[in-house]
Design an enzyme around this catalytic site. Structure first.
Site, PDB file in Angstrom:
ATOM      1  N   HIS A  62       1.572 -27.799  40.837  1.00  0.00           N
ATOM      2  CA  HIS A  62       0.227 -28.143  41.305  1.00  0.00           C
ATOM      3  C   HIS A  62       0.075 -29.624  41.633  1.00  0.00           C
ATOM      4  O   HIS A  62      -0.939 -30.023  42.208  1.00  0.00           O
ATOM      5  CB  HIS A  62      -0.813 -27.759  40.252  1.00  0.00           C
ATOM      6  CG  HIS A  62      -0.913 -26.294  39.991  1.00  0.00           C
ATOM      7  ND1 HIS A  62      -1.308 -25.396  40.953  1.00  0.00           N
ATOM      8  CD2 HIS A  62      -0.637 -25.564  38.875  1.00  0.00           C
ATOM      9  CE1 HIS A  62      -1.299 -24.165  40.437  1.00  0.00           C
ATOM     10  NE2 HIS A  62      -0.888 -24.235  39.188  1.00  0.00           N
ATOM     11  N   GLU A  87       1.815 -17.081  30.944  1.00  0.00           N
ATOM     12  CA  GLU A  87       0.480 -17.233  31.512  1.00  0.00           C
ATOM     13  C   GLU A  87       0.001 -15.943  32.174  1.00  0.00           C
ATOM     14  O   GLU A  87      -1.034 -15.927  32.829  1.00  0.00           O
ATOM     15  CB  GLU A  87       0.473 -18.378  32.537  1.00  0.00           C
ATOM     16  CG  GLU A  87       1.527 -18.244  33.627  1.00  0.00           C
ATOM     17  CD  GLU A  87       1.576 -19.447  34.550  1.00  0.00           C
ATOM     18  OE1 GLU A  87       0.612 -20.240  34.577  1.00  0.00           O
ATOM     19  OE2 GLU A  87       2.584 -19.600  35.272  1.00  0.00           O
ATOM     20  N   ASP A  89      -4.660 -19.855  32.523  1.00  0.00           N
ATOM     21  CA  ASP A  89      -4.292 -18.694  33.320  1.00  0.00           C
ATOM     22  C   ASP A  89      -4.221 -17.444  32.457  1.00  0.00           C
ATOM     23  O   ASP A  89      -4.606 -16.357  32.889  1.00  0.00           O
ATOM     24  CB  ASP A  89      -2.943 -18.926  34.003  1.00  0.00           C
ATOM     25  CG  ASP A  89      -3.078 -19.748  35.275  1.00  0.00           C
ATOM     26  OD1 ASP A  89      -4.132 -19.665  35.908  1.00  0.00           O
ATOM     27  OD2 ASP A  89      -2.127 -20.467  35.620  1.00  0.00           O
TER      28      ASP A  89
END
Length: 256
Positions: free
Chosen positions: A43, A146, A172
């Site tokens: 990310h 996750e 998540d």
């Protein structure tokens, strides 16, 4: 038993989280007693060229470097290791069979399926059987937990030889478990406890992103080998906010 496991006498090692690819941030973030750094290539704003520069800088400063890779793919896993990373954190692991495949990209055959590259990790030298064995022993591969199906198969995941440990993704995981936003609820901590218990039973390491005191207390109490406690962007924001607020308070006091 893994030498990364924590005990009452050896609390979790502390880590910082970097995402911008800034050399300055890497230097500052590794200046306050952390043992390791997680670089967020999934990310964050760092690309392969950035990893190729930041990884050796961090290692030269005595940091263990773990890269959260872009995706659970061969190229994403192998390239940070070729650049000299100490380990990888692999996102979006769906279950035990998926973990066997994608975590295998961090280990050479016959243990896994990592491809050879005569680059930095090899010291630009000659390949030897001893180097392969040493790389497999020292390279750390963490499966991110996750996804609901990964949590369902956590015991099978941590039993795999190609998995050195796990890295929970609490936000998540909460969403994918149908709870909405992660809120450090009893259910959130129950999921983390299952992960911690599975790792303890398998003598595997686990690292928690522990931004909040409750998460840090949980990590210590449940045997986490490491916890990430400082985020580059949060630190920057808090630093600016603190300096502006101090100046505002000083100016208002002077104007009275």
């Amino acid at each position: 038993m893994s030498d990364r496991l924590t005990t009452a006498a050896t609390p979790p090692r502390l880590g910082a989280w970097l995402a911008s690819g800034s050399i300055t941030a890497a230097e500052i973030g590794s200046s306050y007693g952390t043992a390791f750094v997680v670089i967020d290539a999934e990310h964050g704003a760092i690309d392969d060229a950035g990893l190729n520069v930041v990884i050796p800088i961090l290692r030269s400063r005595g940091q263990e470097v773990l890269v959260k890779v872009k995706a659970p793919t061969r190229e994403s896993v192998q390239r940070p290791l070729d650049f000299g990373a100490d380990g990888v954190i692999i996102p979006h692991v769906l279950g035990a069979e998926h973990a066997r495949e994608v975590c295998g990209y961090a280990k050479f055959p016959p243990a896994g399926d990592r491809s050879l590259a005569a680059e930095r990790a090899l010291g630009y030298g000659a390949l030897t059987p001893e180097w392969i064995a040493e790389q497999d022993a020292r390279t750390r591969c963490y499966a991110m937990i996750e996804d609901a199906t990964a949590l369902d198969e956590i015991e099978e995941i941590v039993a795999l030889d190609v998995v050195d440990g796990v890295f929970p993704g609490p936000s998540d995981l909460a969403i994918r478990r149908g709870r909405g936003c992660y809120s450090r609820s009893a259910e959130d901590f129950a999921d983390l406890r299952r992960i911690a218990d599975a790792c303890a039973a398998a003598s595997k390491d686990w690292i928690l992103p522990a931004w909040h005191p409750l998460e840090q207390e949980f990590a210590v109490a449940h045997g986490a080998g490491g916890m990430v406690v400082a985020n580059e962007y949060t630190a920057l924001g808090r630093g600016f906010a603190s300096l502006v607020e101090e100046a505002r308070t000083r100016a208002e006091a002077a104007g009275r």
